[in-house]
Design a protein around this motif. Sequence first.
Motif, PDB file in Angstrom:
ATOM      1  N   ARG A 273       0.804  -1.217   0.000  1.00 28.43           N
ATOM      2  CA  ARG A 273       0.000   0.000   0.000  1.00 28.43           C
ATOM      3  C   ARG A 273       0.845   1.278   0.000  1.00 28.43           C
ATOM      4  N   PRO A 274       1.924   1.375   0.796  1.00 27.58           N
ATOM      5  CA  PRO A 274       2.704   2.622   0.761  1.00 27.58           C
ATOM      6  C   PRO A 274       3.259   2.954  -0.619  1.00 27.58           C
ATOM      7  N   PHE A 275       3.556   1.931  -1.440  1.00 31.95           N
ATOM      8  CA  PHE A 275       4.034   2.197  -2.794  1.00 31.95           C
ATOM      9  C   PHE A 275       2.965   2.943  -3.585  1.00 31.95           C
ATOM     10  N   MET A 276       1.721   2.475  -3.486  1.00 30.95           N
ATOM     11  CA  MET A 276       0.626   3.140  -4.195  1.00 30.95           C
ATOM     12  C   MET A 276       0.428   4.566  -3.703  1.00 30.95           C
ATOM     13  N   GLU A 277       0.513   4.760  -2.390  1.00 29.11           N
ATOM     14  CA  GLU A 277       0.310   6.099  -1.836  1.00 29.11           C
ATOM     15  C   GLU A 277       1.376   7.063  -2.339  1.00 29.11           C
ATOM     16  N   ALA A 278       2.623   6.602  -2.399  1.00 24.33           N
ATOM     17  CA  ALA A 278       3.694   7.459  -2.921  1.00 24.33           C
ATOM     18  C   ALA A 278       3.483   7.729  -4.401  1.00 24.33           C
ATOM     19  N   MET A 279       3.137   6.695  -5.169  1.00 25.01           N
ATOM     20  CA  MET A 279       2.959   6.863  -6.618  1.00 25.01           C
ATOM     21  C   MET A 279       1.818   7.826  -6.920  1.00 25.01           C
ATOM     22  N   SER A 291       7.400 -10.058  -5.654  1.00 28.68           N
ATOM     23  CA  SER A 291       6.184 -10.195  -4.844  1.00 28.68           C
ATOM     24  C   SER A 291       5.030  -9.378  -5.403  1.00 28.68           C
ATOM     25  N   ALA A 292       3.993  -9.156  -4.572  1.00 28.28           N
ATOM     26  CA  ALA A 292       2.676  -8.747  -5.063  1.00 28.28           C
ATOM     27  C   ALA A 292       2.654  -7.363  -5.688  1.00 28.28           C
ATOM     28  N   HIS A 293       3.525  -6.458  -5.248  1.00 27.13           N
ATOM     29  CA  HIS A 293       3.442  -5.086  -5.761  1.00 27.13           C
ATOM     30  C   HIS A 293       3.805  -4.979  -7.243  1.00 27.13           C
ATOM     31  N   LEU A 294       4.351  -6.043  -7.827  1.00 26.39           N
ATOM     32  CA  LEU A 294       4.630  -5.999  -9.260  1.00 26.39           C
ATOM     33  C   LEU A 294       3.341  -6.000 -10.084  1.00 26.39           C
ATOM     34  N   ALA A 295       2.188  -6.171  -9.427  1.00 29.60           N
ATOM     35  CA  ALA A 295       0.913  -6.036 -10.128  1.00 29.60           C
ATOM     36  C   ALA A 295       0.713  -4.614 -10.638  1.00 29.60           C
ATOM     37  N   PHE A 296       1.298  -3.624  -9.975  1.00 31.28           N
ATOM     38  CA  PHE A 296       1.107  -2.223 -10.388  1.00 31.28           C
ATOM     39  C   PHE A 296       2.414  -1.453 -10.547  1.00 31.28           C
ATOM     40  N   LEU A 297       3.546  -2.021 -10.159  1.00 31.26           N
ATOM     41  CA  LEU A 297       4.833  -1.317 -10.201  1.00 31.26           C
ATOM     42  C   LEU A 297       5.733  -2.014 -11.216  1.00 31.26           C
ATOM     43  N   ASN A 298       6.311  -1.246 -12.149  1.00 34.12           N
ATOM     44  CA  ASN A 298       7.137  -1.832 -13.204  1.00 34.12           C
ATOM     45  C   ASN A 298       8.283  -0.898 -13.547  1.00 34.12           C
ATOM     46  N   ASP A 299       9.058  -1.250 -14.561  1.00 32.45           N
ATOM     47  CA  ASP A 299      10.230  -0.454 -14.932  1.00 32.45           C
ATOM     48  C   ASP A 299       9.861   0.868 -15.585  1.00 32.45           C
ATOM     49  N   GLU A 300       8.615   1.039 -15.989  1.00 32.70           N
ATOM     50  CA  GLU A 300       8.190   2.284 -16.611  1.00 32.70           C
ATOM     51  C   GLU A 300       7.743   3.312 -15.579  1.00 32.70           C
ATOM     52  N   ASN A 301       7.127   2.847 -14.482  1.00 35.94           N
ATOM     53  CA  ASN A 301       6.596   3.798 -13.495  1.00 35.94           C
ATOM     54  C   ASN A 301       7.322   3.745 -12.160  1.00 35.94           C
ATOM     55  N   MET A 359      -1.791   5.415 -11.444  1.00 39.41           N
ATOM     56  CA  MET A 359      -2.662   5.253 -10.289  1.00 39.41           C
ATOM     57  C   MET A 359      -4.046   5.827 -10.566  1.00 39.41           C
ATOM     58  N   VAL A 360      -4.082   7.020 -11.162  1.00 42.83           N
ATOM     59  CA  VAL A 360      -5.366   7.670 -11.430  1.00 42.83           C
ATOM     60  C   VAL A 360      -6.183   6.863 -12.428  1.00 42.83           C
ATOM     61  N   ARG A 361      -5.512   6.377 -13.474  1.00 40.71           N
ATOM     62  CA  ARG A 361      -6.232   5.687 -14.545  1.00 40.71           C
ATOM     63  C   ARG A 361      -6.604   4.245 -14.188  1.00 40.71           C
ATOM     64  N   ASP A 362      -5.672   3.502 -13.589  1.00 42.33           N
ATOM     65  CA  ASP A 362      -5.839   2.056 -13.484  1.00 42.33           C
ATOM     66  C   ASP A 362      -6.200   1.536 -12.093  1.00 42.33           C
ATOM     67  N   TRP A 363      -6.014   2.338 -11.040  1.00 39.14           N
ATOM     68  CA  TRP A 363      -6.129   1.753  -9.704  1.00 39.14           C
ATOM     69  C   TRP A 363      -7.030   2.533  -8.747  1.00 39.14           C
ATOM     70  N   PRO A 364      -8.165   3.054  -9.210  1.00 41.96           N
ATOM     71  CA  PRO A 364      -9.103   3.665  -8.252  1.00 41.96           C
ATOM     72  C   PRO A 364      -9.760   2.565  -7.407  1.00 41.96           C
TER      73      PRO A 364
END
Length: 896
Positions: A273-279, A291-301, A359-364
Amino acid sequence: MSATPGIVWLGPVFDPSGYADEARGILGALDGAKVPVAVRPMERVSVGFREGLPAAERAILDRLIAQPLPKSYVMVQHVTADGFYRASSVEYMVGRTMFETDSLPPTWVEPANAMDELWLPSAFNAETFRRAGVTVPIHLVPGGIDSTTYCPEIAPLPIAGLRGTIFLSVFEWRLRKGWDVLLRAWVDAFTPADDVTLVIRTYPIDRADGRDNLTIINEQIAQFLHHSCGGRTRTDVAPIVVLPDKIAARDMPALYRIAHAYVSPTRGEGWGRPFMEAMASGVPVIATRWSAHLAFLNDENGYLIDLDDVGPADGIEVPLYAEQQWANPSAAHLTQLLQRVHGDPGEARAVGTRARADMVRDWPWSRAADAIRGRLRQIAGHQAFLPAVPSAPSTADRQLRLAARLFDGNAWHYPSEQLASAVAEFSGAACVVHNSADHALRPSWSDRVRPAWQAMQRHDRDTTASDITLTFLSRDDVHEVIPPTHGAWIVYTGDVVADTVPSEWVRTLRDQATEVWTPTHDALNACLRVGVDPDRLWQAPFVTPNDRCPPDGPRMPIEGRAGQLVLYPVFDEQQEADLARLVEAWPTSALACDTATLLVLLPNEGTRRSPRSRDRLLTLLAKGSVEHRVPVRVDGRSLTLEETAAFVRSADVVITSPHTTVRADIVHRLALLFERPAVQLAASGDAAAAQLTLEVTTSGTSSVGRMDIISYDALREQVGKRLSALLVPPTYEVPRTLRTSGVAAAVVPSAHTTRFLAFPDWCSGKGAGIMRSYCETFTADDDVVLVLAEDAAQHVSRDALLRMVNEASQLAGRSADTRPPIVLLPDAITAAAREALLAACQVVVGFDDPPLAHAARRIGMPVVQTLLSQVWRQRQADAIKRAARPPKGSAPPTSS
């Protein structure tokens, strides 16, 4: 297709854990999507956390908590999987959980498979759960982020001592979070001359509210730098700023905005969750490539840290990780990434901008709500999974609800089972409803309580019309018990109350319950001592278990038994102290003889012992056998009622402690039933009084002072009378003159126009929240005063209360000179004191005290039901208007 069911959400919402943070997001989205949700919180106590949430978020959660159960529902248990349980009265159960290693602890698999399905946040979780042996259906319900709360437009949180490129990390100080990798990379990446700062918001494991956290963390850092980084000290490395104090949830978005990058070399995450909050805040994230955060965190963002390997997890700090695998992020690669962000701020800003857009587009949070609504529609389409809920019987207009953990064969639940059965047979109730938060198993077909259990399964679960709710307390559910929103509330103390009332239950029994039922005389006296109204107390009599435990039943074989067997059961630490006196007095007692054996029962299940207590007791017995020649044997099995009876039949003498519990009384009653000598230890603690008293009572006596013994039919008759009385709405007459004499009137400052009155729950932190909200609303210039009851029964010292006052005013931005006045009353909470204080004050703070709020409304006093500042102000205005009204019947003023 059936109508889409609602949700009963069981889990934490008002603490700083990741589970609670996720729950707040999901529940807000479900509420916005008009999905019927009733929340039943399960909290870890975190003083003042609730009050640190944004007011709008608190209001939504408070409303969902107050919601009655939907007509048909799916229960979602949002906890770690080892906390899942199967409630027999709930048709469809979902587990929402996650884990951070490559598999699961073995103890998690069986509870996970007891669910009808699991909602996991990512494919990583689904893979690890399957690998561990989970076989139930798994569906992906992702996490999300509120990109309006976490956004780049938030002003940074003011923090002294920062310079240059600021790297932020937020975590609990545990190895899984990779603090050792972070410090090693920080030492290698920068020197004291570099224009950088590392900010760590952290606290030791399970010490979010600790007062010496800064000292502990600084010592850990100093030791690591010295032993693992070449003997370095803090002055040898680039600046590290530690934030050990709790930061309110509403201030976390501002904390992220201080950073040019967020860094976490984690060894594994269930989501991140803290990764999403920072992003969402536009801050680029440096995190491990596993681990699980690779669902939304990648080499582009973001910036992903390469691995040295995936290896054995540390099972010492956290035993759950034993025999698991986790990632070992590369400190060398993290060093390069830290230097890269510092050296190329333009690239870092671009990465942060991309992260924010994703985050705005894909993870509300609406994405999670849509996934849940989809599952609810599919579940509703399977009648085998969710049977239609029958409507309530129309032949009667009364409904009664039970909240209990019953019918599981445990010996110590016997009095509760008999009481529940008597309630279930009460003819004045249209239906009996079993509470969803229940660990019950099905009783056998021959058990007398089987009809009561069946009645609880087949009737409507809608509790909005319950005239009476009966709750059976358990030591495990202090955070699950919620007062009903309608009707009378009976609380049965069970073994939670022995000779004292635990501080966390004082408010429930004294201020919230309509009636309090106890199983023992000691428990009844304990309730009286903390101020429970005698008119609301009843000691439920004990039913002789002749049907389950006949005197001629089987005996428990005792290996090596030679002569007289003396039985002494030990259930809590007070009885352990009594056993120590017994061991010392044994050689000179009437029970000591060459052929006697002392058999000590140490059942583990449901007892009050601390983890080390058993070893300490065994050491005591070993010492007693040597020094005092006590012929002792120990049996530590968990016992059913029938097994307990078998032990009592085998005994020649049964010893009981003067410090009674439900468990001790059951053994005592069985001794009477089987005509075994029942010997009670002397109550005094000095050695001379430790001699045994040999007053023997037989089953021919119907009462022995501590607990009445009656037939089941007599119990059913007594229960029926009490329930019938509660079904008659009470009449309320406003006293003609409220008493203002006594201490209360003398200590309440009468100079202030508006006096707010509250009886806070100090143990849960709600008292601190009341004070903070009050201080945020008013200043020393306002003509107000807050009157609070110290309430010694809650066992919170005056020094601790004064610290809470200071902390609340500081969190509200007030100094000792600018905060509004607060008065702490030392008086005992009695009916007379409440009446006097109601007369002396103008506004009641009653959001956590339904009886006080009810009494205030009856006499027209304004009540603060939430802690919003505008509500405090409005109630102050209401009180001023009320004071300005002429008394009823007085002549109107005449104009001159």
